[in-house]
Design an enzyme around this catalytic site. Structure first.
Site, PDB file in Angstrom:
ATOM      1  N   ASP A 118      -4.173 147.361  20.642  1.00  0.00           N
ATOM      2  CA  ASP A 118      -4.800 146.197  20.001  1.00  0.00           C
ATOM      3  C   ASP A 118      -5.867 146.684  19.022  1.00  0.00           C
ATOM      4  O   ASP A 118      -6.717 147.498  19.388  1.00  0.00           O
ATOM      5  CB  ASP A 118      -5.450 145.306  21.067  1.00  0.00           C
ATOM      6  CG  ASP A 118      -4.415 144.677  21.993  1.00  0.00           C
ATOM      7  OD1 ASP A 118      -3.331 144.316  21.506  1.00  0.00           O
ATOM      8  OD2 ASP A 118      -4.682 144.573  23.208  1.00  0.00           O
ATOM      9  N   LYS A 122     -12.893 143.357  14.573  1.00  0.00           N
ATOM     10  CA  LYS A 122     -14.316 143.065  14.382  1.00  0.00           C
ATOM     11  C   LYS A 122     -15.167 144.206  14.944  1.00  0.00           C
ATOM     12  O   LYS A 122     -14.914 144.678  16.063  1.00  0.00           O
ATOM     13  CB  LYS A 122     -14.700 141.765  15.090  1.00  0.00           C
ATOM     14  CG  LYS A 122     -14.085 140.548  14.431  1.00  0.00           C
ATOM     15  CD  LYS A 122     -14.571 139.283  15.079  1.00  0.00           C
ATOM     16  CE  LYS A 122     -13.877 138.105  14.413  1.00  0.00           C
ATOM     17  NZ  LYS A 122     -13.822 136.934  15.253  1.00  0.00           N
TER      18      LYS A 122
HETATM   19  N1  SAM Z   1       2.492 149.590  23.674  1.00  0.00           N
HETATM   20  C1  SAM Z   1       3.225 148.342  23.584  1.00  0.00           C
HETATM   21  C2  SAM Z   1       4.074 148.325  22.341  1.00  0.00           C
HETATM   22  O1  SAM Z   1       3.868 149.169  21.466  1.00  0.00           O
HETATM   23  O2  SAM Z   1       4.980 147.468  22.264  1.00  0.00           O
HETATM   24  C3  SAM Z   1       2.286 147.127  23.645  1.00  0.00           C
HETATM   25  C4  SAM Z   1       1.346 146.966  22.482  1.00  0.00           C
HETATM   26  S1  SAM Z   1       0.252 145.549  22.674  1.00  0.00           S
HETATM   27  C5  SAM Z   1      -0.301 145.253  21.053  1.00  0.00           C
HETATM   28  C6  SAM Z   1      -1.193 146.283  23.411  1.00  0.00           C
HETATM   29  C7  SAM Z   1      -1.185 146.230  24.940  1.00  0.00           C
HETATM   30  O3  SAM Z   1      -2.300 146.967  25.421  1.00  0.00           O
HETATM   31  C8  SAM Z   1      -1.321 144.824  25.500  1.00  0.00           C
HETATM   32  O4  SAM Z   1      -0.276 144.568  26.414  1.00  0.00           O
HETATM   33  C9  SAM Z   1      -2.685 144.820  26.183  1.00  0.00           C
HETATM   34  O5  SAM Z   1      -2.745 143.981  27.315  1.00  0.00           O
HETATM   35  C10 SAM Z   1      -2.843 146.275  26.542  1.00  0.00           C
HETATM   36  N2  SAM Z   1      -4.240 146.689  26.704  1.00  0.00           N
HETATM   37  C11 SAM Z   1      -5.265 146.410  25.865  1.00  0.00           C
HETATM   38  N3  SAM Z   1      -6.419 146.945  26.321  1.00  0.00           N
HETATM   39  C12 SAM Z   1      -6.096 147.581  27.488  1.00  0.00           C
HETATM   40  C13 SAM Z   1      -6.853 148.306  28.435  1.00  0.00           C
HETATM   41  N4  SAM Z   1      -8.176 148.488  28.302  1.00  0.00           N
HETATM   42  N5  SAM Z   1      -6.205 148.826  29.508  1.00  0.00           N
HETATM   43  C14 SAM Z   1      -4.871 148.633  29.681  1.00  0.00           C
HETATM   44  N6  SAM Z   1      -4.106 147.946  28.805  1.00  0.00           N
HETATM   45  C15 SAM Z   1      -4.704 147.431  27.728  1.00  0.00           C
END
Ligand code: SAM
Length: 214
Positions: A118, A122
């Site tokens: 993600d 910001k």
């Molecule tokens: N890696 C996958 C892909 O490329 O299709 C998913 C990408 S998605 C944009 C980012 C994922 O990271 C989300 O499912 C979110 O819940 C997870 N995520 C974000 N921050 C995280 C954290 N601190 N610990 C574990 N997962 C996290």
């Protein structure tokens, strides 16, 4: 990635403790025991729906993979893939990637994958980015000396931020791809997001960075 809350998700996860580790802190320093072998452990932080780790585990039975995901509604989607494939070298962890030192001992992990993390664009949310300084401290602790982070993204801003954050931390930038799908890189395993963004014509960036030996 935001999926709607799935009412059956907690029960489903509880039904598969052999795949989604229920008390991960219990396995700190003992993951080899859990996998039943001494193979290297690679983790993906923010594994999402799990396509990448599942495919990697199928392609590389000599590596143990752990997919780490914060959202329960997403973990259950990855769990469905794991149930279907029944892979002995893949586990899922429903935990925050910011607390990895609670679940892994020093040097227990050989490689960290960050895929399409993600972007949190910001500035006030910088601390949530998975390549922010505090996350790097955790990765460095659980990785073997000279352990690597492999990061890919479609987001140019986050990619540039990662290069900056890695360098500022004292990491070595081993290799950079400014257009992965047009490069000579072999064996790329696509993630769900990668497929979505590349189908829209977005360029995919990739970087491998390592922590220098102390
Ligand atoms: N890696 C996958 C892909 O490329 O299709 C998913 C990408 S998605 C944009 C980012 C994922 O990271 C989300 O499912 C979110 O819940 C997870 N995520 C974000 N921050 C995280 C954290 N601190 N610990 C574990 N997962 C996290």
């Amino acid at each position: 990635m935001r999926l709607r809350n799935k009412p059956g998700a907690p029960a489903k996860i509880a039904n598969y403790p052999q795949y989604v580790v229920d008390t991960p802190e219990k396995w700190q320093g003992r993951w080899k025991e859990r996998f039943g072998n001494n193979n290297p452990i690679h983790i993906e932080v923010g594994t999402g729906k799990g396509r990448f780790v599942t495919e990697m585990a199928k392609l590389h039975p000599e590596i143990n993979y752990i997919g780490i995901e914060l959202q329960m509604s997403v973990v259950v989607v990855a769990l469905d893939k794991l149930i279907a494939e029944d892979l002995p070298n893949l586990q899922l962890l429903h935990v925050n990637g910011g607390a990895l030192t609670q679940y892994f001992a020093k040097g227990e992990v050989s490689q960290v994958y960050l895929n399409f993390s993600d972007p949190w664009p910001k500035t006030k949310h910088e601390k949530r980015r998975l390549m922010y300084h505090d996350f790097l401290v955790g990765y460095e602790e659980i990785l073997i000396p000279q352990g690597e982070i492999h990061f890919k993204t479609d987001n140019q801003g986050l990619f540039e931020y990662s290069l900056h954050s890695f360098s500022k931390y004292g990491m070595l930038i081993e290799k950079v791809w400014l257009n992965l799908h047009e490069s000579d890189f072999e064996g790329n395993v696509m993630t769900e997001y990668e497929e979505k963004f590349s189908n829209r014509g977005q360029r995919i960036y990739r970087v491998v960075a390592s922590f220098p030996k102390k």
